[in-house]
Scaffold this motif. Sequence first.
Motif, mmCIF file in Angstrom:
data_model
loop_
_atom_site.group_PDB
_atom_site.id
_atom_site.type_symbol
_atom_site.label_atom_id
_atom_site.label_comp_id
_atom_site.label_asym_id
_atom_site.label_seq_id
_atom_site.Cartn_x
_atom_site.Cartn_y
_atom_site.Cartn_z
ATOM 1 N N CYS A 45 -48.436 0.455 31.225
ATOM 2 C CA CYS A 45 -47.474 0.741 31.023
ATOM 3 C C CYS A 45 -46.710 1.316 32.238
ATOM 4 C CB CYS A 45 -48.371 2.437 30.552
ATOM 5 S SG CYS A 45 -47.400 3.643 30.953
ATOM 6 N N CYS B 86 -40.957 3.687 25.939
ATOM 7 C CA CYS B 86 -40.189 4.883 25.643
ATOM 8 C C CYS B 86 -39.397 4.774 26.303
ATOM 9 C CB CYS B 86 -41.654 5.650 26.989
ATOM 10 S SG CYS B 86 -42.194 4.612 27.774
ATOM 11 N N CYS C 101 -44.340 8.008 22.735
ATOM 12 C CA CYS C 101 -45.405 7.529 23.731
ATOM 13 C C CYS C 101 -46.721 7.873 22.733
ATOM 14 C CB CYS C 101 -45.997 7.557 25.053
ATOM 15 S SG CYS C 101 -46.618 6.419 25.648
ATOM 16 N N CYS D 270 -45.251 -2.347 28.444
ATOM 17 C CA CYS D 270 -44.743 -1.508 27.858
ATOM 18 C C CYS D 270 -43.899 -1.384 28.220
ATOM 19 C CB CYS D 270 -46.030 -0.317 27.272
ATOM 20 S SG CYS D 270 -45.761 0.329 26.174
ATOM 21 N N ILE E 115 -49.574 9.410 26.774
ATOM 22 C CA ILE E 115 -48.623 10.031 27.494
ATOM 23 C C ILE E 115 -48.173 10.622 27.149
ATOM 24 C CG2 ILE E 115 -46.437 10.144 29.260
ATOM 25 C CD1 ILE E 115 -49.570 8.275 29.808
HETATM 26 S S1 SF4 Z 1 -44.818 4.318 25.710
HETATM 27 FE FE1 SF4 Z 1 -44.046 4.951 28.194
HETATM 28 S S2 SF4 Z 1 -45.567 6.178 29.011
HETATM 29 FE FE2 SF4 Z 1 -46.384 4.675 26.621
HETATM 30 S S3 SF4 Z 1 -47.696 3.273 27.029
HETATM 31 FE FE3 SF4 Z 1 -45.488 2.442 26.832
HETATM 32 S S4 SF4 Z 1 -44.184 2.301 28.938
HETATM 33 FE FE4 SF4 Z 1 -46.264 4.243 28.981
#
Ligand code: SF4
Length: 564
Positions: A342, A550, A488, A547, A492
């Motif tokens: 993340c 988002c 997310c 990742c 989160i």
């Molecule tokens: S979507 Fe965003 S908040 Fe969720 S794990 Fe991926 S980077 Fe992190």
Amino acid sequence: MSLRNNMNGPEGPSRCCDDGCDGLKNTQAAMERLGMEETPGCEARTAGEVKVNSKRFGRGAVESGLTHECGVFGAISTGDWPTQVDIPQVICLGLVALQHRGQESAGIVTSEGKSARTFNTHKGMGLVNNIFNDEAMKKLKGNLGIGHTRYSTSAASEEVNCQPFVVHTAHGALAVAHNGELVNCSSLRKMVLGRGVGLSTHSDSELITQALCLNPPEGETNGPDWPARINHLMRLAPLSYSLVIMLKDKIYAVRDPYGNRPLCLGKILPLGSSFLMNGCAKNGVDDRAEGWVVSSESCGFLSIGARYVREVLPGEIIEMSRHGIRTVDVVERPADKQQAFCIFEYVYFARADSIFEGQMVYSARMQCGRMLARESAVDADIVSSVPESGTAAAHGYARQSGIPFMEVLCKNRYVGRTFIQPSTRLRQLGVAKKFGALSENVRGKRIVLIDDSIVRGNTIGPIIKLLRDAGAAEVHIRIASPPLKYPCYMGINIPTREELIANKMDSFKLAEHVGADSLEYLSVEGLVSAVHYNMKTNPSDGLGGHCTACLTGEYPGGVPDDDW
Ligand code: SF4
Ligand SMILES: O=P(O)(O)OC[C@H]1O[C@H](OP(=O)(O)OP(=O)(O)O)[C@H](O)[C@@H]1O
Ligand SMILES: NC(=O)CC[C@H](N)C(=O)O
Ligand SMILES: [Mg+2]
């Protein structure tokens, strides 16, 4: 980073899920707050065709920022038990250091290592320091234990869903603490229920616990093979989780194959260790271990006399016993998939003194600020930040641009959650009340103000007004992360796409909307390269991937199989 404007309140977010309705009450409250029409029943829909039974509603409404995830912690003393190491105290202090990751509830479960029947458990709602008083700590006597501090993502913020979960199996007690969220929760839930197991909550963490208890269809010859059971679970549910799993005399530390949530190892050193005496990083490597700890973040290690050793690798299962630690298995990701740590841990979630991928979070944030200065320069007299998490990036911006850093805001750390403030006006004042302007630093100045992120856009407008009222000549906003556009599914609480301000207006419109002279975000490429700049792990080893779902909408493990 300690204050989150979390409107979940004591009732908190709850989920109205496929086999139950306990989230409805909070769901309705959340809908009312969002001005949406409520219709009765689990399958009811709003005018906007948003299902009431979606998880998104289940999480409740939040006024600003991203709400956190959870913190997991485990500790075991090595040698002949009992030893001098006070394991419950170590876990409690470890959880205090992880408090920023979740403030709804906390729990500790310990074992003396003798009986597979009895674990000592204490859990409660609220902050770690309020839950674990002297009496509770006495009750927790043990030689190994695990702990959890929670921000709920699935199932209500209620005592029944507090972690760690403890179950009694045919092979003794089992305790589990989980950070993350199962992307394929729904199908796993159906599978577990289909095997005749009843679940007492809607928590995906309880689901993990019960899934571990299932006897493998092929049977087990010499009693339970826990690493094999964990491996099996990891294949069924590839993300997202960091887990600490406790048995009578062992702890398993587990990170999902994508490495989405953080988890690291530390060594408890003898009190006389030169590392603990003078803090020199190269010392302590050869010191005998008095115990081992595993934690979501390394920020608390020094406070418990432990030295950071390394991260748990994606897919790794580490067994911790009184003899030490060893890797018992590594579950691979599909060949075409990268690690997906993340990236928002760097931007906002983690404490600045934690270490990920060989670098301190603070350094990565500074680098984001440097990159931002390169991408979006502006003529100004001072660079400043929205405290707390924008500060490191502001220092980076200042160094790169050569414009001096100066504080312009004072943050009141005692302002509570805004959910107790009923009207929109008071809630908006709540954001402003969190900060005071350092007027002598502000008057007549052209300010570049750095924040780490904009989510709903509720924070930045009132701050700009505060600075203008204090006499700022110009306020240029620079955001040390890209526009947040997508939800997310991995633990989160990111608002709906409709609530995310970046989906409503581009940076020019937003600047106008919040009263800034200009407003620019860091690019996705800029963020990734800033994070890679000091990183010690190597993408060619399959490590060091992040990742960014988002920001980009590219989800590492697809989107959930259930109804969001
Ligand atoms: S979507 Fe965003 S908040 Fe969720 S794990 Fe991926 S980077 Fe992190
Ligand atoms: O756009 P919004 O939805 O208003 O939220 C964005 C703000 O929320 C977070 O700060 P927060 O005050 O939660 O924590 P911090 O003290 O760690 O910066 C984040 O750092 C931004 O400042
Ligand atoms: N934020 C988290 O990591 C939450 C863990 C788990 N999904 C829960 O709701 O308890
Ligand atoms: Mg902030």
